[in-house]
Design a protein around this motif. Structure first.
Motif, PDB file in Angstrom:
ATOM      1  N   SER A 137      11.748 -25.957 117.555  1.00 32.89           N
ATOM      2  CA  SER A 137      11.452 -27.169 116.787  1.00 32.89           C
ATOM      3  C   SER A 137      10.378 -27.928 117.538  1.00 32.89           C
ATOM      4  O   SER A 137      10.311 -27.874 118.769  1.00 32.89           O
ATOM      5  CB  SER A 137      12.703 -28.046 116.610  1.00 32.89           C
ATOM      6  OG  SER A 137      13.173 -28.512 117.859  1.00 32.89           O
ATOM      7  N   VAL A 138       9.509 -28.613 116.794  1.00 33.10           N
ATOM      8  CA  VAL A 138       8.447 -29.407 117.419  1.00 33.10           C
ATOM      9  C   VAL A 138       7.934 -30.402 116.376  1.00 33.10           C
ATOM     10  O   VAL A 138       7.865 -30.083 115.190  1.00 33.10           O
ATOM     11  CB  VAL A 138       7.303 -28.500 117.951  1.00 33.10           C
ATOM     12  CG1 VAL A 138       6.576 -27.785 116.813  1.00 33.10           C
ATOM     13  CG2 VAL A 138       6.331 -29.288 118.806  1.00 33.10           C
ATOM     14  N   ASP A 139       7.597 -31.586 116.827  1.00 26.63           N
ATOM     15  CA  ASP A 139       7.244 -32.668 115.906  1.00 26.63           C
ATOM     16  C   ASP A 139       5.806 -32.618 115.396  1.00 26.63           C
ATOM     17  O   ASP A 139       5.467 -33.311 114.433  1.00 26.63           O
ATOM     18  CB  ASP A 139       7.496 -34.029 116.564  1.00 26.63           C
ATOM     19  CG  ASP A 139       8.976 -34.371 116.635  1.00 26.63           C
ATOM     20  OD1 ASP A 139       9.770 -33.746 115.907  1.00 26.63           O
ATOM     21  OD2 ASP A 139       9.345 -35.277 117.426  1.00 26.63           O
ATOM     22  N   ILE A 140       4.940 -31.842 116.057  1.00 25.14           N
ATOM     23  CA  ILE A 140       3.571 -31.652 115.573  1.00 25.14           C
ATOM     24  C   ILE A 140       3.250 -30.166 115.670  1.00 25.14           C
ATOM     25  O   ILE A 140       3.947 -29.426 116.377  1.00 25.14           O
ATOM     26  CB  ILE A 140       2.543 -32.474 116.391  1.00 25.14           C
ATOM     27  CG1 ILE A 140       2.478 -31.986 117.842  1.00 25.14           C
ATOM     28  CG2 ILE A 140       2.861 -33.971 116.335  1.00 25.14           C
ATOM     29  CD1 ILE A 140       1.354 -32.644 118.639  1.00 25.14           C
ATOM     30  N   PRO A 141       2.236 -29.678 114.967  1.00 24.30           N
ATOM     31  CA  PRO A 141       1.880 -28.264 115.092  1.00 24.30           C
ATOM     32  C   PRO A 141       1.578 -27.889 116.544  1.00 24.30           C
ATOM     33  O   PRO A 141       1.022 -28.682 117.305  1.00 24.30           O
ATOM     34  CB  PRO A 141       0.631 -28.141 114.211  1.00 24.30           C
ATOM     35  CG  PRO A 141       0.764 -29.242 113.215  1.00 24.30           C
ATOM     36  CD  PRO A 141       1.396 -30.383 113.970  1.00 24.30           C
ATOM     37  N   ALA A 142       1.981 -26.684 116.915  1.00 26.28           N
ATOM     38  CA  ALA A 142       1.770 -26.196 118.273  1.00 26.28           C
ATOM     39  C   ALA A 142       1.120 -24.815 118.190  1.00 26.28           C
ATOM     40  O   ALA A 142       0.627 -24.404 117.137  1.00 26.28           O
ATOM     41  CB  ALA A 142       3.093 -26.153 119.032  1.00 26.28           C
ATOM     42  N   ALA A 143       1.104 -24.107 119.307  1.00 22.94           N
ATOM     43  CA  ALA A 143       0.494 -22.777 119.325  1.00 22.94           C
ATOM     44  C   ALA A 143       1.248 -21.872 120.282  1.00 22.94           C
ATOM     45  O   ALA A 143       1.867 -22.337 121.250  1.00 22.94           O
ATOM     46  CB  ALA A 143      -0.969 -22.861 119.751  1.00 22.94           C
ATOM     47  N   LEU A 144       1.214 -20.583 120.000  1.00 16.25           N
ATOM     48  CA  LEU A 144       1.608 -19.559 120.959  1.00 16.25           C
ATOM     49  C   LEU A 144       0.334 -18.921 121.472  1.00 16.25           C
ATOM     50  O   LEU A 144      -0.519 -18.506 120.682  1.00 16.25           O
ATOM     51  CB  LEU A 144       2.493 -18.497 120.314  1.00 16.25           C
ATOM     52  CG  LEU A 144       3.935 -18.863 120.023  1.00 16.25           C
ATOM     53  CD1 LEU A 144       4.655 -17.682 119.371  1.00 16.25           C
ATOM     54  CD2 LEU A 144       4.659 -19.263 121.298  1.00 16.25           C
ATOM     55  N   GLU A 145       0.191 -18.850 122.783  1.00 16.04           N
ATOM     56  CA  GLU A 145      -1.051 -18.378 123.391  1.00 16.04           C
ATOM     57  C   GLU A 145      -0.757 -17.239 124.349  1.00 16.04           C
ATOM     58  O   GLU A 145       0.245 -17.252 125.063  1.00 16.04           O
ATOM     59  CB  GLU A 145      -1.717 -19.540 124.129  1.00 16.04           C
ATOM     60  CG  GLU A 145      -3.088 -19.235 124.681  1.00 16.04           C
ATOM     61  CD  GLU A 145      -3.724 -20.479 125.293  1.00 16.04           C
ATOM     62  OE1 GLU A 145      -4.252 -21.307 124.530  1.00 16.04           O
ATOM     63  OE2 GLU A 145      -3.664 -20.622 126.515  1.00 16.04           O
ATOM     64  N   MET A 146      -1.632 -16.258 124.379  1.00 17.09           N
ATOM     65  CA  MET A 146      -1.499 -15.110 125.276  1.00 17.09           C
ATOM     66  C   MET A 146      -2.261 -15.396 126.566  1.00 17.09           C
ATOM     67  O   MET A 146      -3.487 -15.563 126.546  1.00 17.09           O
ATOM     68  CB  MET A 146      -2.039 -13.852 124.598  1.00 17.09           C
ATOM     69  CG  MET A 146      -1.387 -13.536 123.265  1.00 17.09           C
ATOM     70  SD  MET A 146      -2.159 -12.149 122.387  1.00 17.09           S
ATOM     71  CE  MET A 146      -1.360 -10.757 123.199  1.00 17.09           C
ATOM     72  N   GLY A 147      -1.554 -15.462 127.690  1.00 16.60           N
ATOM     73  CA  GLY A 147      -2.189 -15.630 128.985  1.00 16.60           C
ATOM     74  C   GLY A 147      -2.532 -14.278 129.580  1.00 16.60           C
ATOM     75  O   GLY A 147      -1.692 -13.378 129.610  1.00 16.60           O
ATOM     76  N   LEU A 148      -3.758 -14.128 130.070  1.00 18.64           N
ATOM     77  CA  LEU A 148      -4.223 -12.841 130.594  1.00 18.64           C
ATOM     78  C   LEU A 148      -4.543 -12.896 132.080  1.00 18.64           C
ATOM     79  O   LEU A 148      -5.197 -11.988 132.611  1.00 18.64           O
ATOM     80  CB  LEU A 148      -5.439 -12.364 129.791  1.00 18.64           C
ATOM     81  CG  LEU A 148      -5.205 -12.242 128.274  1.00 18.64           C
ATOM     82  CD1 LEU A 148      -6.462 -11.750 127.574  1.00 18.64           C
ATOM     83  CD2 LEU A 148      -4.032 -11.329 127.969  1.00 18.64           C
TER      84      LEU A 148
END
Length: 225
Positions: A137-148
């Motif tokens: 759950s989150v109150d604003i849009p978020a992101a999933l990011e790939m760390g390399l």
């Protein structure tokens, strides 16, 4: 909403897409994610936080209870139990930044072969998983990011492959194939390398839940991965 029903059912539905990654459910009282890709040093799967402070931002996360355990003051184990996940209050504050402020929570996929040495985190081939599923759950849009990894991330000009996840105050689950992870494009305009999600999954170092935007305050909870 029953978080366990929400997250467990979603991951069972997604099982045909991904494998080789033991589902982590926050309200089961397990603090380390079993990626099954640990390099041998048992440093994979532990949650850590990051923010924009080193660049002049003033963003932060406030936890509902104090972090820390017998081994590390930054350990998030005590945070997970009360809320059934990694949950807290985020504050985005730009300070002197020239870009939108951010905070994030992530974990390493493979860790490092020697946990007692100051070594960079190792990459792992996670392509066989097919993708990832998250309950949150989150109150604003978020992101999933790939760390390399630090070196590759710098070569990308920090335009890492990512997917946007919509805001949800009550909690939801989303699944994404690696092919859905894409760069925003501004990195290449600055001379950065280009990479797609499928290629990035073969050299994956970390997965990150990133909240970024205009100055704001809100709640989040990562309930399952």
């Amino acid at each position: 909403m029953n978080k366990k029903i929400l997250t467990a059912s979603a991951f069972l539905a997604a099982a045909s897409m991904s494998f080789g990654f033991v589902t982590w459910i926050g309200d089961e009282g397990i603090y380390q994610i079993d990626t099954e890709l640990d390099a041998g040093g048992e440093k994979a799967g532990y949650w850590w936080i990051y923010d924009d402070n080193k660049d002049g931002g003033a963003s932060k996360i406030a936890w509902d209870v104090e972090a820390g355990n017998l081994y590390a003051a930054s350990a998030l184990d005590p945070i997970i139990d009360p809320g059934g996940g990694v949950c807290g209050t985020f504050t985005l504050s730009a300070g002197t930044l020239t870009y939108e402020p951010f905070v994030g929570i992530g974990f390493n996929i493979a860790g490092t072969a020697d946990p007692d040495a100051d070594e960079p985190m190792e990459a792992a081939d996670a392509s066989g998983m097919g993708g990832i599923c998250i309950g949150y759950s989150v109150d604003i849009p978020a992101a999933l990011e790939m760390g390399l990894g630090d070196a590759v991330d710098a070569d990308l000009k920090y335009d890492n492959p990512a997917v946007t996840i919509p805001k949800s105050a009550t909690g939801t689950t989303k699944e994404f194939a690696w092919s859905k992870f894409e760069q925003a494009g501004w990195g290449a305009k600055d001379g950065g390398l280009e990479i797609d999600g499928d290629a990035a999954s073969k050299q994956l170092v970390a997965l990150k839940f990133k909240i970024q935007g205009a100055d704001n305050t809100g709640r989040f909870n990562i309930m399952s991965f």
